[in-house]
Design a protein around this motif. Structure first.
Motif, PDB file in Angstrom:
ATOM      1  N   VAL A  32      -2.482  -3.545  -4.075  1.00 46.97           N
ATOM      2  CA  VAL A  32      -1.926  -2.338  -3.456  1.00 46.97           C
ATOM      3  C   VAL A  32      -2.734  -1.964  -2.218  1.00 46.97           C
ATOM      4  O   VAL A  32      -2.157  -1.586  -1.193  1.00 46.97           O
ATOM      5  CB  VAL A  32      -1.843  -1.175  -4.472  1.00 46.97           C
ATOM      6  N   ASP A 106       3.835  -3.051 -13.368  1.00 49.42           N
ATOM      7  CA  ASP A 106       4.401  -3.451 -12.074  1.00 49.42           C
ATOM      8  C   ASP A 106       4.801  -2.267 -11.210  1.00 49.42           C
ATOM      9  O   ASP A 106       5.534  -2.435 -10.231  1.00 49.42           O
ATOM     10  CB  ASP A 106       5.616  -4.361 -12.301  1.00 49.42           C
ATOM     11  N   ARG A 139       6.120  -4.093  -8.068  1.00 50.82           N
ATOM     12  CA  ARG A 139       5.814  -5.509  -7.885  1.00 50.82           C
ATOM     13  C   ARG A 139       7.053  -6.287  -8.308  1.00 50.82           C
ATOM     14  O   ARG A 139       7.461  -6.255  -9.467  1.00 50.82           O
ATOM     15  CB  ARG A 139       4.598  -5.922  -8.711  1.00 50.82           C
ATOM     16  N   TRP A 145       4.480  -6.613  -3.735  1.00 50.34           N
ATOM     17  CA  TRP A 145       4.749  -5.180  -3.867  1.00 50.34           C
ATOM     18  C   TRP A 145       5.748  -4.761  -2.801  1.00 50.34           C
ATOM     19  O   TRP A 145       5.671  -5.177  -1.650  1.00 50.34           O
ATOM     20  CB  TRP A 145       3.458  -4.382  -3.711  1.00 50.34           C
TER      21      TRP A 145
END
Length: 158
Positions: A32, A106, A139, A145
């Motif tokens: 991230v 996710d 994700r 992502w």
């Protein structure tokens, strides 16, 4: 001699397992953070194709004073309409400070403060704006992502 080969295979096998399951794996937080860094860089470069690539096909954008933009196609059309009115404008500063990154499987959420400076063409005064945003990331199946939801609003000048 066979036992040496067996031990060697066991050692190499344990290294492969350790690497694959955590020893060398990148954490979701690192992923991230890398997404966020790229997101800022794409905005600074005004790389619209790259920015559109950060979006999920079914993403939703909630912009102030606008109806919800549902789906990547609607978001792309809205942005392209804005950009068609901004020929010659250049982003000269883009700062986004991400906060409170929360990851669950996710899914990730975060909020950010943003400061952008845009130089219009023909020496017109710069546009200096500040905003706040919330992002929900997902994700995707291939591991990348993508933005599923975003919400922006203006922030007071500092």
């Amino acid at each position: 001699m066979r036992w040496i080969r067996g031990v060697a295979f066991a050692v190499v096998g344990s290294w492969v397992v350790a690497f694959a399951f955590g020893g060398g794996a990148v954490s979701a937080k690192d992923e991230v953070d890398a997404f966020n860094k790229r997101y800022v860089e794409l905005h600074l470069k005004m790389d619209t194709a790259g920015i559109f690539g950060t979006w999920a096909e079914d993403g939703v954008s909630l912009m102030p004073g606008e109806a919800p933009l549902i789906g990547k196609k609607a978001i792309v059309a809205w942005v392209e309409n804005i950009l068609s009115q901004m020929t010659g404008y250049k982003v000269v500063k883009e700062e986004i400070d991400f906060h409170d990154i929360q990851i669950s499987g996710d899914w990730a959420s975060e909020w950010a403060t943003e400061h952008q400076v845009v130089q219009p063409p023909d020496g017109k005064p710069v546009i200096d704006s500040r905003g706040k945003m919330a992002l929900v990331l997902h994700r995707e199946a291939h591991g990348e992502w993508k933005v599923k939801q975003e919400m922006w609003n203006q922030a007071p000048k500092e």
